[in-house]
Design a protein around this motif. Structure first.
Motif, short mmCIF file in Angstrom:
data_model
loop_
_atom_site.label_atom_id
_atom_site.label_comp_id
_atom_site.label_asym_id
_atom_site.label_seq_id
_atom_site.Cartn_x
_atom_site.Cartn_y
_atom_site.Cartn_z
N LEU A 143 0.81 -1.22 0.00
CA LEU A 143 0.00 0.00 0.00
C LEU A 143 0.85 1.27 0.00
CD1 LEU A 143 -2.76 -1.01 2.60
CD2 LEU A 143 -2.93 -1.03 0.11
N PHE A 144 2.02 1.21 0.64
CA PHE A 144 2.83 2.44 0.75
C PHE A 144 4.23 2.30 0.16
CE2 PHE A 144 3.10 0.04 4.78
CZ PHE A 144 4.47 -0.16 4.87
N THR A 145 4.48 1.20 -0.55
CA THR A 145 5.82 1.00 -1.10
C THR A 145 6.24 2.10 -2.08
OG1 THR A 145 7.23 -0.57 -2.29
CG2 THR A 145 4.93 -0.48 -2.97
N GLY A 146 5.26 2.70 -2.76
CA GLY A 146 5.58 3.75 -3.73
C GLY A 146 6.00 5.06 -3.09
N PHE A 152 15.69 1.25 -3.53
CA PHE A 152 15.64 -0.21 -3.64
C PHE A 152 14.58 -0.83 -2.72
CE2 PHE A 152 19.03 0.68 -0.58
CZ PHE A 152 18.68 -0.11 0.49
N LEU A 153 13.93 0.00 -1.88
CA LEU A 153 12.81 -0.48 -1.08
C LEU A 153 11.47 -0.14 -1.73
CD1 LEU A 153 13.99 0.35 2.56
CD2 LEU A 153 14.07 -1.84 1.36
N PRO A 157 3.12 -0.56 -6.37
CA PRO A 157 2.04 -0.35 -5.40
C PRO A 157 0.73 -1.01 -5.85
CG PRO A 157 2.35 1.62 -6.71
CD PRO A 157 3.41 0.65 -7.16
N PHE A 158 -0.12 -1.35 -4.89
CA PHE A 158 -1.43 -1.94 -5.18
C PHE A 158 -2.47 -1.28 -4.29
CE2 PHE A 158 1.53 -5.24 -6.49
CZ PHE A 158 0.97 -5.74 -7.66
N LEU A 421 6.57 -8.78 0.26
CA LEU A 421 7.83 -8.51 -0.44
C LEU A 421 7.80 -8.99 -1.88
CD1 LEU A 421 10.38 -9.48 2.37
CD2 LEU A 421 9.89 -7.18 1.54
N SER A 422 7.10 -10.09 -2.12
CA SER A 422 7.11 -10.70 -3.47
C SER A 422 6.23 -9.95 -4.46
CB SER A 422 6.67 -12.16 -3.38
OG SER A 422 7.56 -12.90 -2.60
N ILE A 423 4.99 -9.62 -4.06
CA ILE A 423 4.08 -9.01 -5.04
C ILE A 423 4.51 -7.60 -5.41
CG2 ILE A 423 2.14 -10.40 -4.26
CD1 ILE A 423 1.06 -8.08 -2.73
#
Length: 647
Positions: A143-146, A152-153, A157-158, A421-423
């Protein structure tokens, strides 16, 4: 049986466990009873339908409160879990064919959110708040990866709905590799461990160890090492091993003169080795099968030499400690007693031989434990000492359900970490960055991996640590040239180190509680006794010949030199060597420790250097000992002459 699990709920647990085991037998042996067979994801959902609800019946929401019955909210969770997982199992083919991972019907979407919450709550109850908190964070990561500033982290996002459906229906989250391994391979081995214990296996192993080693110096401690290793081989759980064998072995050691801290350390160190000891090992080893895509028998063979070296190191240190302190054996057993115990326990020996044969030779790891279980149960029906009664059989089913539900609860929840981590694709970028950061320096990434495993191991189960690092740490190790089995076993070894290392040291603390000892002192002694576990993963990562990956001659040479290395290392740590006696020089002990490590590392040059150093120290020590003895003799003669002149 706790007060909350009354007769009714005990019956429910037994019934659901029986149905779950029958369904797994039907699936793995291709029986197609009543024409029923399942595709893989439908079967895994079905296993969750039988076992995951039991978590909410057996394990209370909080341990601070005494429960006289199962509260309404646990009954609700129990029922909802059955409904959701059964619904998913029924629609297994639709989940795949219609792509529910990305676009699911309304009811399935609602159920995916419920399933997400159920997995987290089951994980909280089985593994604790820390692990559940980590799983929650990573499950929300897409949800907040973007928005994360570190490049590199960052990942793909979904939206909230897609995250929920990906976790529930995707092949990389709850239903990913960990659950696939647990649902197919692990259930049978957990059942085998329970049956082995309830038919008298634990007492048999203790009796044999007592008969063989009880007469030796420090015999009670050696009995603890052997019996705990054999028990650990069955359960693969460090803490449960301590709690099972500790009440027998620790008082016996204290009675023989071992202080409380040392007795607790021996038990804790020996029990911790169960997670790395074939043929059963721990749950992480079964998950490893799915990650590597190799037969479990290969892992059993690979793990055999390091496990033997680990226990050899403990055994030699205990022997040296007993020699220094003048301990003697306490048991009066003789060779006839050994034969008597072995003859009486032939069903357990036969079942283990059969299990190893099916694993290594026939390579039928899924069916193997069930066949061994049938053999044990049939023999137990006609046994005089451990006859299988109806009550004992019911206890076996109940305890199997308890253990299987707990493990599946952990594995399903841990899958959320992998999924987050995978998706997003972050697991691949992390691995790529690790390789770029260390360049070609394998040692740096091994040290980083060891530290990470240790830190995570303080708050997570071994299987949780392994799953997390198997997708982050193992791939860069393999990319840098480390053998795949060595890379994955490295993670498992260092994940178990925290069980005997402060500040957490769960196995050491549990043993200290039984012995009435100081937990920190117990942990420090445990670290010394289990020192091989700290070094051996680095050695087999550099040279996988210690994992039986090589020609027979290479493996034989590496094994022999490793045994010599462990012997010298243990003598240096304990300050005693057979033929030399007590070694009071700290410098000499230090040189022996370094020499042992050099010999333990596979390689001709390191072997020769280590042998030269150790040989030099031994020769000097023997020379000094002989010189001191002659001086003492001269002094005695001179004293006698002086005394005679005085008279």
């Amino acid at each position: 049986m706790s007060a909350r699990v009354n007769l009714f709920w005990r019956t429910v647990v037994i019934t659901m466990t029986s149905l779950g085991l029958l369904a797994s037998i039907n699936q793995f042996f291709y029986l197609n009873i009543f024409g029923i067979s399942f595709i893989n994801n439908s079967f895994l959902y079905l296993m969750l339908a039988f076992f995951l609800p039991l978590v909410f019946i057996i394990i209370p929401a909080t341990k601070k409160k005494e429960y006289k019955s199962v509260p309404w909210y646990d009954v609700l969770l129990f029922c909802v879990t059955i409904v959701v997982t059964t619904y998913f199992s029924y629609h297994g083919s639709n989940i795949i064919n219609q792509g529910w991972e990305y676009q699911a019907p309304l009811l399935a979407t609602i159920f995916s959110f419920v399933f997400w919450v159920i997995a987290l709550e089951a994980l909280r109850r089985t593994a604790g708040k820390v692990v559940a908190g980590i799983a929650l964070f990573f499950s929300l990561y897409p949800l907040f990866t973007g928005y994360i500033p570190i490049y590199f982290l960052q990942g793909v996002p979904f939206d909230f709905i897609t995250v929920a459906t990906s976790h529930s229906f995707g092949a990389s989250s709850i239903m990913g590799i960990p659950l696939q391994a647990a649902g197919t391979i692990l259930i049978g081995f957990l059942l085998f461990g329970v049956v082995l214990q309830h038919t008298g296996g634990s007492q048999f192993f203790y009796n044999v160890a007592q008969a063989i080693f009880g007469r030796m110096r420090g015999g009670s401690a050696k009995v603890s090492i052997v019996s705990s290793s054999l028990m650990g081989m069955m359960s693969g759980s460090a803490v449960s091993n301590v709690l099972t064998t500790g009440p027998m072995t620790i008082p016996a050691m204290k009675k023989d003169g071992f202080e409380s801290n040392y007795a607790a350390s021996v038990e804790a160190t020996a029990s911790t080795g169960g997670t790395i000891t074939p043929p059963i090992m721990g749950s992480a080893a079964f998950i490893m099968v799915s990650f590597l895509g190799i037969p479990y028998g290969e892992i059993v063979i690979a793990a055999a030499i390091p496990a033997f070296l680990y226990y050899l190191g403990i055994f030699i240190q205990v022997d040296a400690f007993a020699a220094k302190n003048g301990f003697v054996g306490s048991a009066k057993a003789n060779f006839k007693d050994v034969i008597k115990h072995i003859i009486s326990g032939w069903p357990f020996i036969l079942s283990l031989i059969l299990l190893i044969y099916l694993l290594v030779i026939m390579r039928t790891e899924i069916q193997a434990p069930y066949i061994a279980v049938v053999l044990l149960l049939v023999i137990s029906l006609f046994s005089k000492n451990n006859r299988l009664t109806w009550r004992k059989f019911i206890d076996i089913i109940f305890n199997s359900g308890k253990i299987i539900s707990e493990i599946l609860g952990i594995i399903a929840g841990v899958g959320l970490i992998v999924g987050g981590l995978s998706i997003t694709g972050v697991s691949f970028s992390l691995s790529r960055e690790l390789v770029a950061l260390v360049g070609d320096n394998v040692l740096l990434i091994l040290i980083a991996g060891a530290i990470t495993c240790f830190i995570l191991g303080m708050g997570m189960t071994v299987s949780a640590v392994y799953v997390f690092l198997a997708i982050v740490m193992a791939p860069p190790l393999i990319e840098l040239g480390v053998h795949p089995i060595a890379a994955h076993l490295f993670v498992i070894y260092w994940a178990t180190v925290s069980y005997i290392t402060p500040p957490v040291a769960l196995a050491s603390f549990s043993a200290a509680g039984i012995a009435g000892a100081d937990p920190i002192k117990t942990s420090l002694i445990s670290m010394k006794l289990g020192s091989v576990k700290y070094f051996i993963p680095f050695f087999f990562a550099y040279n996988p010949v210690l994992l039986a990956q090589g020609s027979l001659s290479e493996i034989a040479i590496a094994f022999v030199t490793a045994v010599i290395g462990v012997f010298i290392l243990a003598c240096g740590l304990e300050g005693y060597m057979v033929g030399v006696g007590v070694i009071k020089s700290y410098f000499a002990n230090f040189v022996l420790v370094i020499s042992g490590l050099l010999i333990l590392f596979p390689g001709i040059m390191t072997d020769l250097l280590g042998l030269l150093m150790a040989g030099s120290v031994v020769v000097i020590l023997i020379y000094l000992k002989q010189k001191a003895k002659k001086n003492d003799e001269v002094n005695v003669i001179e004293k006698e002459i002086i005394d005679s002149k005085a008279k």
